[in-house]
Structure formats: C-alpha cells, structure tokens
Write a protein that holds these residues in place. Sequence first.
Motif, mmCIF file in Angstrom:
data_model
loop_
_atom_site.group_PDB
_atom_site.id
_atom_site.type_symbol
_atom_site.label_atom_id
_atom_site.label_comp_id
_atom_site.label_asym_id
_atom_site.label_seq_id
_atom_site.Cartn_x
_atom_site.Cartn_y
_atom_site.Cartn_z
ATOM 1 N N PRO A 49 0.840 -1.197 0.000
ATOM 2 C CA PRO A 49 0.000 0.000 0.000
ATOM 3 C C PRO A 49 0.880 1.252 0.000
ATOM 4 C CG PRO A 49 -0.518 -1.440 1.873
ATOM 5 C CD PRO A 49 0.662 -2.018 1.174
ATOM 6 N N LEU A 50 0.444 2.274 -0.695
ATOM 7 C CA LEU A 50 1.247 3.491 -0.815
ATOM 8 C C LEU A 50 0.938 4.481 0.295
ATOM 9 C CD1 LEU A 50 1.006 4.045 -4.665
ATOM 10 C CD2 LEU A 50 2.916 3.091 -3.382
ATOM 11 N N ASP A 51 1.982 5.052 0.867
ATOM 12 C CA ASP A 51 1.865 6.137 1.840
ATOM 13 C C ASP A 51 2.116 7.442 1.101
ATOM 14 O OD1 ASP A 51 1.485 4.468 4.089
ATOM 15 O OD2 ASP A 51 3.648 4.216 4.313
ATOM 16 N N ARG A 52 1.275 8.431 1.331
ATOM 17 C CA ARG A 52 1.479 9.751 0.751
ATOM 18 C C ARG A 52 2.240 10.582 1.778
ATOM 19 N NH1 ARG A 52 -1.680 10.770 -3.647
ATOM 20 N NH2 ARG A 52 -1.863 12.998 -3.245
ATOM 21 N N VAL A 53 3.395 11.092 1.371
ATOM 22 C CA VAL A 53 4.254 11.871 2.260
ATOM 23 C C VAL A 53 4.369 13.279 1.688
ATOM 24 C CG1 VAL A 53 6.575 12.089 3.230
ATOM 25 C CG2 VAL A 53 5.520 9.833 3.015
ATOM 26 N N ALA A 54 3.975 14.260 2.486
ATOM 27 C CA ALA A 54 4.029 15.659 2.051
ATOM 28 C C ALA A 54 5.439 16.207 2.238
ATOM 29 C CB ALA A 54 3.031 16.493 2.845
ATOM 30 N N VAL A 55 5.914 16.907 1.208
ATOM 31 C CA VAL A 55 7.174 17.637 1.300
ATOM 32 C C VAL A 55 6.888 19.073 0.905
ATOM 33 C CG1 VAL A 55 8.679 15.658 0.886
ATOM 34 C CG2 VAL A 55 7.841 16.954 -1.041
ATOM 35 N N GLN A 56 7.585 20.016 1.550
ATOM 36 C CA GLN A 56 7.375 21.418 1.214
ATOM 37 C C GLN A 56 8.613 22.224 1.540
ATOM 38 O OE1 GLN A 56 4.050 21.909 4.078
ATOM 39 N NE2 GLN A 56 5.140 23.748 4.702
ATOM 40 N N GLY A 57 8.625 23.457 1.014
ATOM 41 C CA GLY A 57 9.736 24.352 1.270
ATOM 42 C C GLY A 57 10.997 23.902 0.570
ATOM 43 N N GLY A 85 3.784 22.578 -0.596
ATOM 44 C CA GLY A 85 4.096 23.985 -0.387
ATOM 45 C C GLY A 85 3.575 24.886 -1.484
ATOM 46 N N GLU A 86 3.586 26.169 -1.210
ATOM 47 C CA GLU A 86 3.184 27.177 -2.179
ATOM 48 C C GLU A 86 4.327 27.508 -3.140
ATOM 49 O OE1 GLU A 86 0.191 28.742 -2.560
ATOM 50 O OE2 GLU A 86 -0.593 27.323 -1.105
ATOM 51 N N ASP A 87 5.548 27.434 -2.626
ATOM 52 C CA ASP A 87 6.707 27.801 -3.447
ATOM 53 C C ASP A 87 6.998 26.697 -4.440
ATOM 54 O OD1 ASP A 87 8.226 28.915 -0.409
ATOM 55 O OD2 ASP A 87 7.033 30.070 -1.827
ATOM 56 N N ARG A 88 6.977 27.041 -5.703
ATOM 57 C CA ARG A 88 7.282 26.081 -6.761
ATOM 58 C C ARG A 88 8.636 26.396 -7.353
ATOM 59 N NH1 ARG A 88 3.989 21.739 -6.803
ATOM 60 N NH2 ARG A 88 1.886 22.382 -6.411
ATOM 61 N N VAL A 89 9.261 25.389 -7.899
ATOM 62 C CA VAL A 89 10.526 25.577 -8.586
ATOM 63 C C VAL A 89 10.272 26.448 -9.809
ATOM 64 C CG1 VAL A 89 12.386 24.384 -9.805
ATOM 65 C CG2 VAL A 89 11.353 23.355 -7.775
ATOM 66 N N ALA A 90 11.189 27.348 -10.100
ATOM 67 C CA ALA A 90 10.998 28.300 -11.197
ATOM 68 C C ALA A 90 10.656 27.620 -12.515
ATOM 69 C CB ALA A 90 12.249 29.164 -11.353
ATOM 70 N N SER A 91 11.270 26.488 -12.802
ATOM 71 C CA SER A 91 11.010 25.814 -14.087
ATOM 72 C C SER A 91 9.581 25.285 -14.177
ATOM 73 C CB SER A 91 12.001 24.688 -14.309
ATOM 74 O OG SER A 91 11.834 23.695 -13.325
ATOM 75 N N GLU A 92 8.930 25.035 -13.041
ATOM 76 C CA GLU A 92 7.552 24.563 -13.057
ATOM 77 C C GLU A 92 6.575 25.664 -13.433
ATOM 78 O OE1 GLU A 92 7.172 22.964 -9.116
ATOM 79 O OE2 GLU A 92 7.418 20.933 -9.871
ATOM 80 N N GLU A 93 6.963 26.929 -13.239
ATOM 81 C CA GLU A 93 6.055 28.046 -13.499
ATOM 82 C C GLU A 93 5.976 28.367 -14.981
ATOM 83 O OE1 GLU A 93 7.492 31.183 -11.044
ATOM 84 O OE2 GLU A 93 6.894 30.199 -9.195
ATOM 85 N N HIS A 94 6.927 27.907 -15.761
ATOM 86 C CA HIS A 94 6.967 28.272 -17.174
ATOM 87 C C HIS A 94 6.256 27.303 -18.047
ATOM 88 C CE1 HIS A 94 10.236 30.622 -15.418
ATOM 89 N NE2 HIS A 94 9.871 31.508 -16.320
#
Length: 144
Positions: free
Chosen positions: A78-86, A135-144
């Motif tokens: 079974p898969l565990d969902r693990v949140a990462v941020q920042g 998180g709210e902060d996305r890597v710059a390459s994801e915004e393009h």
Amino acid sequence: MIDFSSDRPVHWQLADIIGADIAAGRVKPGQVLLSETRLMQQWELGRVAVRQALGVLRGEGLVDTVKCEGSYVRRQAPLDRVAVQGPVEVTVRMPSPEERKDLNIPEGVPMFVIKEPRKRSRTLSADRTVLVWAGEDRVASEEH
C-alpha cells in the motif's frame, strides 16, 4: 522462446519472458513461480541460468524468493502519501544491506532520502511512498 544463438545471455532472455508474464498479468502478485527444476526443464536451461534469471527479477523488484519455498511475484505494498514542502532535497538511491533490513525494503527497490533544513533526513522505501508537494513555493522551471 529462448534463442541460444542470440548475443543476449539466456538468463536475461528468461528474465524477460517471466517479466512479460508478470506485466501481462498471466502471473499474479503473490503467485508462486515455477520451481527452478521446472523452469530448467521447460526452457532447457541449467540451474545457474535459471538462478541468474530469478536474480535479475529480484533486482528489478518483480519477485521475492523464500528459501526452501520458491519465488513469488511481489505484491504491491500500500502506498503512503508523504508531504514535502519548502526548500527540500529529495534523492533516490539503493539502500545499503543494513538500511534494507532496518526499513524492510525488498531487494531491487530504491529508497527516497529527504533532506530538509534543520531537520533530520528521512529515508523511505520508494515502492511504498508517493511524495506530494505541499508547499506554495514552486521551482521556477515549473512556473513556465
């Protein structure tokens, strides 16, 4: 069919055949594979080639082998969902034998190493974990 005149080693060919059966669902998770002896007879191969093929499949995370019992198609955990941020650094690598034992990671399965500032690194089995960006902060390459 095993092509004995091929440049591809016979154990890789057998691993490909069994792996294709697993991928197609002809052999189900938890189902025992044919015994080494039966595989030797069916494919006209020696024990070394059959054992090497099973080793390839274990290394690919497709089967587990239990001494004196046989080899089984690995069940999906079974898969565990693990949140990462920042600001976080996630790497994937193969575990050491000690890490494999401590984390109960099957042979052939990598692990995630999550490094966050001012926190201890976390190690998680990659076959049981889905990393979710929280998180709210996305890597710059994801915004393009």
